[in-house]
Design a protein around this motif. Sequence first.
Motif, short mmCIF file in Angstrom:
data_model
loop_
_atom_site.label_atom_id
_atom_site.label_comp_id
_atom_site.label_asym_id
_atom_site.label_seq_id
_atom_site.Cartn_x
_atom_site.Cartn_y
_atom_site.Cartn_z
N LEU A 41 47.93 26.71 36.96
CA LEU A 41 47.53 26.46 38.35
C LEU A 41 48.05 25.11 38.84
O LEU A 41 48.34 24.94 40.02
N LEU A 42 48.17 24.16 37.94
CA LEU A 42 48.56 22.80 38.33
C LEU A 42 50.07 22.64 38.48
O LEU A 42 50.54 22.00 39.44
N LEU A 43 50.84 23.22 37.56
CA LEU A 43 52.28 22.94 37.49
C LEU A 43 53.09 23.94 38.31
O LEU A 43 52.66 25.08 38.54
N ASP A 44 54.27 23.49 38.74
CA ASP A 44 55.21 24.39 39.40
C ASP A 44 55.63 25.50 38.43
O ASP A 44 55.53 25.35 37.21
N LYS A 45 56.12 26.58 38.97
CA LYS A 45 56.52 27.72 38.14
C LYS A 45 57.91 27.47 37.54
O LYS A 45 58.87 28.19 37.77
N GLU A 46 58.01 26.42 36.77
CA GLU A 46 59.26 26.08 36.09
C GLU A 46 58.95 25.81 34.62
O GLU A 46 57.79 25.72 34.22
N GLU A 47 60.01 25.65 33.83
CA GLU A 47 59.81 25.36 32.42
C GLU A 47 59.17 23.98 32.25
O GLU A 47 59.52 23.03 32.94
N THR A 48 58.20 23.91 31.33
CA THR A 48 57.60 22.63 30.99
C THR A 48 58.04 22.22 29.59
O THR A 48 58.45 23.06 28.79
N GLY A 72 52.43 16.99 27.70
CA GLY A 72 53.79 17.43 28.01
C GLY A 72 54.23 16.91 29.35
O GLY A 72 53.58 16.03 29.96
N ILE A 73 55.34 17.45 29.83
CA ILE A 73 55.93 17.04 31.10
C ILE A 73 56.27 18.30 31.89
O ILE A 73 56.91 19.21 31.35
N GLY A 74 55.82 18.35 33.12
CA GLY A 74 56.14 19.47 34.00
C GLY A 74 56.24 18.98 35.43
O GLY A 74 55.87 17.84 35.75
N CYS A 81 55.91 15.07 36.06
CA CYS A 81 54.68 14.35 35.71
C CYS A 81 54.34 14.60 34.25
O CYS A 81 54.54 15.70 33.73
N VAL A 82 53.78 13.58 33.61
CA VAL A 82 53.18 13.76 32.29
C VAL A 82 51.77 14.31 32.47
O VAL A 82 51.04 13.88 33.36
N PHE A 83 51.40 15.29 31.64
CA PHE A 83 50.02 15.78 31.69
C PHE A 83 49.35 15.59 30.32
O PHE A 83 49.98 15.69 29.27
N ILE A 489 64.42 15.01 33.33
CA ILE A 489 63.21 14.17 33.46
C ILE A 489 63.59 12.70 33.60
O ILE A 489 63.09 11.98 34.48
N ILE A 490 64.49 12.24 32.72
CA ILE A 490 64.91 10.84 32.74
C ILE A 490 65.56 10.47 34.06
O ILE A 490 65.41 9.34 34.55
N LYS A 491 66.24 11.42 34.67
CA LYS A 491 66.98 11.15 35.90
C LYS A 491 66.07 10.76 37.05
O LYS A 491 66.51 10.13 38.01
N GLN A 492 64.78 11.14 36.97
CA GLN A 492 63.85 10.81 38.06
C GLN A 492 63.61 9.31 38.16
O GLN A 492 63.27 8.80 39.22
#
Length: 508
Positions: A41-48, A72-74, A81-83, A489-492
């Motif tokens: 419910l929290l994360l976008d529908k992408e790979e985490t 993890g990171i999603g 974001c780190v969760f 992730i690093i690119k952000q």
Amino acid sequence: MFYGKRYLELMEQVIKGGGEKAILRHTQRNKKLLVRERLQLLLDKEETLELSPFAGFGMPYGDIPAAGCLTGIGKINGVWCVFIANDATIKGGTAYPITVKKQLRAQNIAIQNRLPCIYLVDSGGAFLPLQADIFPDKNHGGRMFYNEAVMSAVGIPQVAVVCGSCTAGGAYIPTMVEETVMVDSIGTIFLAGPPLVKAATGEDVSPEELGGATLHAKVSGCIDHFAATEEEAYECARNIIATLNFDLPPHKTTNFEEPLYTAEELNGLAPKDYAHTLSIKLVLSRLTDGSRFLEFKALYGTTLVTGFAQIKGHLVGIVANNGELTHNAALKGSHFVQLCDQRGIPIIFLQNTRPNVTMAGTLSKAEDVTNQLKAQGSMMAAVACATVPKITIIIGGCYGGESFPMCGRSFDPNFLFLWPNAKVGLVGPNYCSEIQEPDGQNQDEAQLKIMKERLENESSAFHSSSRVWDDGVILPKDTRMVIGQCLNIIKQKPRLHSQPERRAVLRM
């Protein structure tokens, strides 16, 4: 493949959490969502990118699947974001020493990569019988709150969703973040629950009266958003992330070439031990875009392979073991790492180092060893001081001193993963035969056998990952995907060079 089988067995245990009875109690009696449902419910529908899923297995105090929490990171509304999410089906969400270590590692990743951090809190606090390993020291539980303050001070946003018990020291987590959401009826925040209040004062009080969402929304002000349901809480958290006003990088690159060779073949190419003679270029050709690799100093120090490539459209430098880290190989590595740092290119380390070996012999050999150590020291300094992102994949051996210049855990890579066949130790099991008693006598066969078995067991990838010496075990065939995720992730984070004055690259 044996190691792959063990990987799947452990992953199945992780997904089961605390088991069927605990899941039924969590969902039916307590009316709460499971932690993976919450993350959906929290994360976008992408790979985490889940971190350290095998943490907590085989600990002295028993198995704690996933260390009692998922990290993890999603992406949330397009922002990486780190969760950090407690799994209350595992020991009631109680924090064990390994839980604290896993959560601190997730926070460190957020700090190093300047990623927003979101906490899903559902925990009864610390496991008191082990308080001496949880509470008093620098990197124990209180470090989480210290990190929260430091992260806020440097502008790393943090959000908490209180979706269950938030007791004792854990009560500080939602009160120190920038914004907190709390779910009515199931979320509570207090230092001591109703039973302790009754014991101390004789007063009967309900959890809602003592620390429920209504109290903290209307009276204490400890929370900022009241949510009637969990679904509403995660939608609110998503909306908070949307207000962060992040300057996001362009969308990830999609027009890249796949390798010419299938990633499935990496399972068969995984080194069985440090002495395996497989050419590292066979591995590289299954990781890089179009299987292309621009090698640097190809004819010099050939036991280390260095060069440039693209992975999932990202330009990277690659430093990969192809044998012993000799004097020339270490000098080449120093030169190449400085080159990448000057150009702002992330570095991928593929590590297959060797165990320490005895170096007794002639003066000339001692001189050779000394020169080799100096060269390795130069490479350590270059790696330690490089400001570009570093990702380390241990594909075989991670032994002793040679692991340090190859950016082992103590050299602070942004991410470090292992293949299931990896070995992590100061020395290899065969070193036992050289161990002598103080009087110069060799140990007896029984002692040597016990020592060898212990070294073998404690050097396994799963032993390492259970203790959060890394960020997780990955299957070889998933390596390209995981590196690609890490690079996205690093690119952000915008790169800030830490050196006020630019320095020339030294030709070692």
